[in-house]
Write an enzyme that holds these catalytic residues in place. Structure first.
Site, PDB file in Angstrom:
ATOM      1  N   VAL A  10      77.175  50.288  67.369  1.00 45.07           N
ATOM      2  CA  VAL A  10      78.128  50.210  66.269  1.00 45.07           C
ATOM      3  C   VAL A  10      78.738  51.583  66.049  1.00 45.07           C
ATOM      4  CG1 VAL A  10      78.452  49.746  63.802  1.00 45.07           C
ATOM      5  CG2 VAL A  10      76.803  48.376  65.123  1.00 45.07           C
ATOM      6  N   LYS A  11      80.061  51.612  65.979  1.00 41.88           N
ATOM      7  CA  LYS A  11      80.757  52.799  65.464  1.00 41.88           C
ATOM      8  C   LYS A  11      80.663  52.699  63.953  1.00 41.88           C
ATOM      9  CE  LYS A  11      85.308  55.083  65.432  1.00 41.88           C
ATOM     10  NZ  LYS A  11      85.781  54.924  64.022  1.00 41.88           N
ATOM     11  N   TYR A  12      79.640  53.346  63.413  1.00 41.19           N
ATOM     12  CA  TYR A  12      79.290  53.161  62.011  1.00 41.19           C
ATOM     13  C   TYR A  12      80.306  53.852  61.119  1.00 41.19           C
ATOM     14  CZ  TYR A  12      76.121  52.151  58.150  1.00 41.19           C
ATOM     15  OH  TYR A  12      75.558  51.646  57.003  1.00 41.19           O
TER      16      TYR A  12
END
Length: 342
Positions: free
Chosen positions: A180-182
């Site tokens: 995930v690209k948080y």
């Protein structure tokens, strides 16, 4: 059932987020061939040569929303070919977010057919999605194209809110979802902690480079990497952060983390994210042009460069000036450390 060739265990270090280079005519509403493919190839080769650990394209700053379908296909093809020539197993995620499930699946199938290993994937945002709808969306696309690894693109501004913790837990049960690209620069807190506990070691929740030090200090190898758009201003500071953190040198990690934060202080994203989100595409183009590491070219309609407020231009250029200073400091630091160990 097919499975992707990239897994969560393959992801660590710096995930760079470069833009889609534009030709000089990109601001023309009649232009239909605006991607600078030569600069695209050069940019990707440069990032690979300098040592980033993974690459993701076509999020917001990659102008997924402003590219025509044919432009996106041409760009994706050059990126995939360039990365494959470097290393067929290199973690690469090409953005394919659209306003609906069917178009998204069509784009994912195109990526599969050109041998892309992964997809960067936000969610439809015309109507705000409920938790159940989010889960169903990712389940549907993963089932339709099971051989692509998925890096979930979490952007609270673009996709109208956070991804709830129960959704993260469900996404971590989908084999294709690996990372995930948080969202956001204020991610280290209760929300990040709870989300990290929910996903276990099944997927990686990568924070932005500015706060990776804090996440790594708390959670260690559970957070083995970060995402970075600033890497395309010159990746040396984030690569140095990677090297010292993964060597568990928290003293040196604190130094470079503080310098990275100092460099970002003038940038509007660190002070007013909703305001930054209004000018995201143009501001990213501006700082890449000023940094000189790549040639981004102008942004595409409707996000014209000349619509940027002057105060944002000035603060962005000061941010770039500071980043260049930190790049030099890292070079001097590396030279001094090499002399000490020689």
């Amino acid at each position: 059932m097919a499975f992707p060739r990239i897994g969560a265990s393959d992801l660590r270090g710096i995930m760079a987020y470069p833009p889609t280079p534009a030709k000089p005519n990109a601001g023309d509403i009649d232009a239909r061939d605006t991607v600078d493919l030569d600069e695209t190839e050069r940019m990707i080769k440069q990032l690979l040569r300098d040592g980033v650990d993974s690459i993701a394209t076509n999020g917001t700053l990659g102008e997924m929303a402003t590219l025509t379908l044919e432009e996106w296909k041409a760009f994706a093809s050059v990126v995939v070919e360039t990365v494959r020539a470097h290393d067929p197993d290199f973690p690469l995620f090409i953005g394919a977010t659209t306003l609906n499930t069917r178009d998204t699946i069509d784009r994912m199938r195109f990526l599969r057919d050109i041998d892309a290993p992964g997809v960067l994937l936000g969610r439809p945002m015309w109507s705000e999605m409920t938790a159940k709808t989010m889960i169903r969306f990712y389940q549907d696309v993963a089932e339709a194209v099971p051989d692509l690894a998925i890096c979930v693109y979490d952007n609270t501004a673009a996709f109208r809110g956070i991804i709830p913790t129960e959704v993260y837990e469900a996404l971590s049960r989908i084999p294709q979802v690996v990372a995930v690209k948080y969202a956001g620069g204020a991610a280290i807190g209760f929300r990040y902690h709870n989300d990290l506990q929910a996903v276990g070691d099944r997927i990686k929740l990568f924070p932005i480079e500015c706060i990776w030090f804090f996440a790594y200090s708390l959670y260690g190898e559970r957070v083995p990497g970060c995402w970075s758009t600033t890497a395309t201003c010159g990746p040396e500071p984030v690569l140095y952060l990677r090297d010292v953190l993964l060597a568990n040198d928290l003293t040196e990690g604190r130094w470079i983390a503080e310098r990275i934060l100092w460099a970002h202080e003038p940038f509007i994203v660190s002070r007013d994210f909703p305001e930054f989100a209004r000018y995201n595409i143009q501001l990213e183009r501006l700082r890449y042009e000023a940094a000189g590491y790549i040639k981004p070219g102008p942004s595409r309609p409707p996000y014209y460069m000349d619509l940027l407020p002057e105060q944002h231009v000035e603060s962005t250029l000061e941010h770039v000036r500071r980043w260049q200073q930190v790049r030099q400091e890292v070079a001097e630091r590396l030279k001094a450390r090499a002399a000490t160990t020689a």
